[in-house]
Design a protein around this motif. Structure first.
Motif, short mmCIF file in Angstrom:
data_model
loop_
_atom_site.label_atom_id
_atom_site.label_comp_id
_atom_site.label_asym_id
_atom_site.label_seq_id
_atom_site.Cartn_x
_atom_site.Cartn_y
_atom_site.Cartn_z
N GLN A 179 0.63 -1.41 0.03
CA GLN A 179 -0.03 -0.09 -0.03
C GLN A 179 0.99 1.22 -0.01
O GLN A 179 0.67 2.16 -0.82
CB GLN A 179 -0.91 0.10 1.49
CG GLN A 179 -2.25 -0.61 1.34
CD GLN A 179 -3.00 -0.33 2.53
OE1 GLN A 179 -2.52 -0.11 3.77
NE2 GLN A 179 -4.44 -0.70 2.42
N GLY A 180 1.78 1.45 0.85
CA GLY A 180 2.82 2.35 0.89
C GLY A 180 3.79 2.64 -0.33
O GLY A 180 3.79 3.88 -0.78
N ILE A 181 4.15 1.39 -0.77
CA ILE A 181 4.76 1.61 -2.19
C ILE A 181 3.88 2.33 -3.27
O ILE A 181 4.35 3.32 -3.71
CB ILE A 181 5.38 0.39 -2.55
CG1 ILE A 181 6.30 -0.12 -1.59
CG2 ILE A 181 5.86 0.06 -4.06
CD1 ILE A 181 6.78 -1.75 -1.55
N THR A 206 10.74 6.71 -2.15
CA THR A 206 11.29 5.82 -1.10
C THR A 206 10.98 6.56 0.33
O THR A 206 10.42 5.83 1.41
CB THR A 206 12.43 5.61 -1.22
OG1 THR A 206 12.74 4.90 -2.69
CG2 THR A 206 13.12 4.71 -0.20
N LEU A 207 11.10 7.82 0.51
CA LEU A 207 10.89 8.43 1.60
C LEU A 207 9.60 8.26 2.19
O LEU A 207 9.19 7.97 3.28
CB LEU A 207 11.42 9.96 1.50
CG LEU A 207 11.18 10.90 2.65
CD1 LEU A 207 11.75 10.58 4.03
CD2 LEU A 207 11.63 12.42 2.20
N LEU A 208 8.44 8.77 1.29
CA LEU A 208 7.18 8.48 1.52
C LEU A 208 6.66 7.36 1.71
O LEU A 208 5.93 7.21 2.84
CB LEU A 208 6.20 9.16 0.33
CG LEU A 208 6.41 10.79 0.13
CD1 LEU A 208 5.54 11.25 -1.06
CD2 LEU A 208 5.76 11.38 1.57
N ARG A 209 7.23 6.16 1.13
CA ARG A 209 6.69 4.97 1.75
C ARG A 209 7.17 4.61 2.91
O ARG A 209 6.26 3.80 3.89
CB ARG A 209 7.09 3.78 0.54
CG ARG A 209 8.67 3.53 0.55
CD ARG A 209 8.55 2.07 -0.21
NE ARG A 209 9.95 2.00 -0.67
CZ ARG A 209 11.04 1.59 0.02
NH1 ARG A 209 10.85 1.22 1.28
NH2 ARG A 209 12.19 1.47 -0.79
N CYS A 210 8.54 4.83 3.27
CA CYS A 210 8.89 4.69 4.67
C CYS A 210 8.15 5.47 5.67
O CYS A 210 7.73 4.83 6.88
CB CYS A 210 10.34 5.08 4.97
SG CYS A 210 11.55 3.85 3.85
N LEU A 211 7.76 6.71 5.53
CA LEU A 211 7.00 7.56 6.40
C LEU A 211 5.59 7.04 6.58
O LEU A 211 5.09 7.09 7.65
CB LEU A 211 7.21 9.07 6.16
CG LEU A 211 8.47 9.56 6.12
CD1 LEU A 211 8.46 11.03 5.72
CD2 LEU A 211 9.19 9.86 7.51
N ILE A 230 15.23 15.96 -1.82
CA ILE A 230 14.46 14.78 -1.80
C ILE A 230 13.44 15.24 -1.00
O ILE A 230 12.31 14.93 -1.30
CB ILE A 230 15.31 13.72 -1.00
CG1 ILE A 230 16.26 13.22 -2.18
CG2 ILE A 230 14.24 12.25 -0.75
CD1 ILE A 230 17.41 12.28 -1.62
N TYR A 231 13.38 15.76 0.21
CA TYR A 231 12.36 16.08 1.26
C TYR A 231 11.33 17.26 0.38
O TYR A 231 10.00 17.12 0.39
CB TYR A 231 12.97 16.81 2.44
CG TYR A 231 13.07 15.62 3.57
CD1 TYR A 231 12.24 15.50 4.40
CD2 TYR A 231 14.14 14.86 3.44
CE1 TYR A 231 12.45 14.57 5.52
CE2 TYR A 231 14.32 13.70 4.29
CZ TYR A 231 13.48 13.74 5.45
OH TYR A 231 13.78 12.82 6.44
N ALA A 279 9.23 15.27 -1.87
CA ALA A 279 8.30 14.60 -1.07
C ALA A 279 7.28 15.66 -0.66
O ALA A 279 5.90 15.32 -0.85
CB ALA A 279 8.66 13.91 0.19
N ARG A 280 7.50 16.73 -0.18
CA ARG A 280 6.43 17.65 0.26
C ARG A 280 5.72 18.05 -0.90
O ARG A 280 4.66 18.52 -0.63
CB ARG A 280 7.08 18.95 0.97
CG ARG A 280 7.43 18.71 2.29
CD ARG A 280 8.04 19.92 3.13
NE ARG A 280 9.18 20.44 2.91
CZ ARG A 280 10.53 20.14 3.16
NH1 ARG A 280 10.61 19.13 4.09
NH2 ARG A 280 11.50 20.49 2.64
N ARG A 281 6.24 18.15 -2.10
CA ARG A 281 5.53 18.61 -3.28
C ARG A 281 4.48 17.81 -3.60
O ARG A 281 3.23 17.95 -3.95
CB ARG A 281 6.45 18.92 -4.44
CG ARG A 281 5.85 19.32 -5.67
CD ARG A 281 6.60 19.58 -6.87
NE ARG A 281 7.03 21.00 -6.64
CZ ARG A 281 7.93 21.60 -7.57
NH1 ARG A 281 8.68 20.91 -8.32
NH2 ARG A 281 8.02 22.86 -7.39
N ALA A 282 4.71 16.49 -3.40
CA ALA A 282 3.78 15.39 -3.88
C ALA A 282 2.70 15.23 -2.86
O ALA A 282 1.41 15.24 -3.30
CB ALA A 282 4.48 14.05 -3.74
N LEU A 283 2.81 16.16 -1.66
CA LEU A 283 1.55 16.22 -0.61
C LEU A 283 1.14 17.61 -0.51
O LEU A 283 0.60 17.79 0.57
CB LEU A 283 2.30 15.72 0.71
CG LEU A 283 2.46 14.32 0.61
CD1 LEU A 283 3.10 13.85 2.13
CD2 LEU A 283 1.61 13.38 0.41
#
Length: 168
Positions: free
Chosen positions: A6-8, A36-41, A98-99, A102-106
């Motif tokens: 699900q996370g992936i 990768t960062l988001l799936r881990c978080l 990278i961060y 990830a923030r842009r995606a959210l």
């Protein structure tokens, strides 16, 4: 996202539908790293009983130890703590990119109404299995100004629906 797949899938959908990594040198690397960062978080939040609000706070604190320690104790994904630590200990400029990806995606979650709609009380969220079994419909209503911002969320929702259908 207590289920690793699900996370992936959600992380890939969110990043893929956003502008993360687009138009920059090594954009694929930054987009892949953001996923990768988001799936881990997402997984760390799910297994610790948290939601995307916690993920947002972790993204605001790249040095925070909580996701790493949570993932260390996650038996279903023994390598993910290392994946997270690898990103966390990357050089500061690279890690910031990278961060930021990830923030842009959210990004849509910056709107408090969108954030709250993504964090319903227990039992009140969309049950994708029920929607599919009962032939239900899901409507996403947005004006043209917000379509680009919510596209990653809609992509993640579609990916969840498709994954649920695959498992049924």
């Amino acid at each position: 996202c207590d289920q690793p797949m699900q996370g992936i899938l959600r992380a890939r959908a969110l990043v893929g539908a956003s502008a993360a990594g687009k138009g920059v040198s090594n954009g694929d690397y930054f987009a892949d790293s953001a996923a990768t960062l988001l799936r881990c978080l997402f997984h760390a939040a799910a297994i610790s009983g948290q939601d995307v609000r916690t993920v947002e706070s972790w993204l605001a604190d790249p040095d925070g130890p909580t996701p790493y320690h949570t993932l260390l104790d996650a038996p279903r994904v023994p390598l993910w703590s290392g994946h997270f630590r690898g990103i966390q200990t990357t050089g500061s400029r690279e890690r910031a990119s990278i961060y930021n990806s990830a923030r842009r995606a959210l990004g849509a979650l910056a709107d408090p109404l969108v954030l709250e709609s993504c964090c319903p009380p227990a039992g009140l969220g969309i049950n994708f299995e029920t929607v599919l079994r009962e032939g239900g419909s899901i409507y996403v209503v947005a004006d043209s100004r917000s379509q680009e911002a919510i596209a990653p969320l809609v992509a993640a929702m579609a990916e969840t629906l498709i994954d649920t259908a695959r498992r049924l």
